[in-house]
Design an enzyme around this catalytic site. Sequence first.
Site, PDB file in Angstrom:
ATOM      1  CB  CYS A  79      39.833  43.444  36.046  1.00  0.00           C
ATOM      2  SG  CYS A  79      39.700  42.883  37.760  1.00  0.00           S
ATOM      3  NE  ARG A 106      36.086  34.678  39.038  1.00  0.00           N
ATOM      4  CZ  ARG A 106      35.042  34.729  39.867  1.00  0.00           C
ATOM      5  NH1 ARG A 106      34.728  33.710  40.629  1.00  0.00           N
ATOM      6  NH2 ARG A 106      34.315  35.815  39.945  1.00  0.00           N
ATOM      7  NE  ARG A 134      35.777  41.160  44.834  1.00  0.00           N
ATOM      8  CZ  ARG A 134      34.726  40.740  44.129  1.00  0.00           C
ATOM      9  NH1 ARG A 134      33.911  41.600  43.571  1.00  0.00           N
ATOM     10  NH2 ARG A 134      34.487  39.460  43.995  1.00  0.00           N
ATOM     11  CG  HIS A 169      40.302  48.046  37.026  1.00  0.00           C
ATOM     12  ND1 HIS A 169      39.099  47.769  36.418  1.00  0.00           N
ATOM     13  CD2 HIS A 169      40.473  47.084  37.973  1.00  0.00           C
ATOM     14  CE1 HIS A 169      38.554  46.699  36.971  1.00  0.00           C
ATOM     15  NE2 HIS A 169      39.367  46.264  37.920  1.00  0.00           N
ATOM     16  CD  GLU A 171      38.994  50.231  33.725  1.00  0.00           C
ATOM     17  OE1 GLU A 171      38.344  49.562  34.546  1.00  0.00           O
ATOM     18  OE2 GLU A 171      40.083  49.845  33.255  1.00  0.00           O
TER      19      GLU A 171
END
Length: 191
Positions: A79, A106, A134, A169, A171
């Site tokens: 990200c 972005r 995001r 993500h 994680e």
Amino acid sequence: MKIAVLAVQGAFAEHEQMLEELGVEHFEIRRKEDLDRNFDGLILPGGESTVQGKLLKELDLYEELKKRIEGGLPVFGTCAGLILLAGELSNDTGVGFGTLPVVVRRNAYGRQLGSFTVEEEVRGVGKIPMVFIRAPYIEEAFEGAEVIAATGGNIVGVRCGNQVGISFHPEVTGNTDMHRYFVEMVRESIS
């Protein structure tokens, strides 16, 4: 093998948890003295890329990390980490390390309310859950950047040499497959 995790802002603790689960030695980079330690790979976590970029320079970490990445240090950007690695941003004038030959947009999926989860294939990894918060996506990948993941017609993962950049993500999913992929990449680079 030892992996450093940039820990100036963002979701660094979650990446550390993934490394813990894989039994991989790791430490946090928070200040310049941390760069004196030996490490074989680097994780750039999600978070706020503008803040991370500013702190990298204020803490005098930017030049040394950029030099190491350009020198072949394996790096995994998720990200905001992808944004820091991107050679170009299509909707921002700021540039981070600029080492990954891609154009990144972005906040491509909108604000926090535009967050979503899908399951998609990652080349060399398999089908995994992907959480987008995001998130950016990759508008263009240039020569040398292999597309390893896409969803909804957008590129969300690339690998170029020892650099992996993804929009999502891993994680926060509880699935260690992406981290295992990076750890194997690091292992290959030091063997």
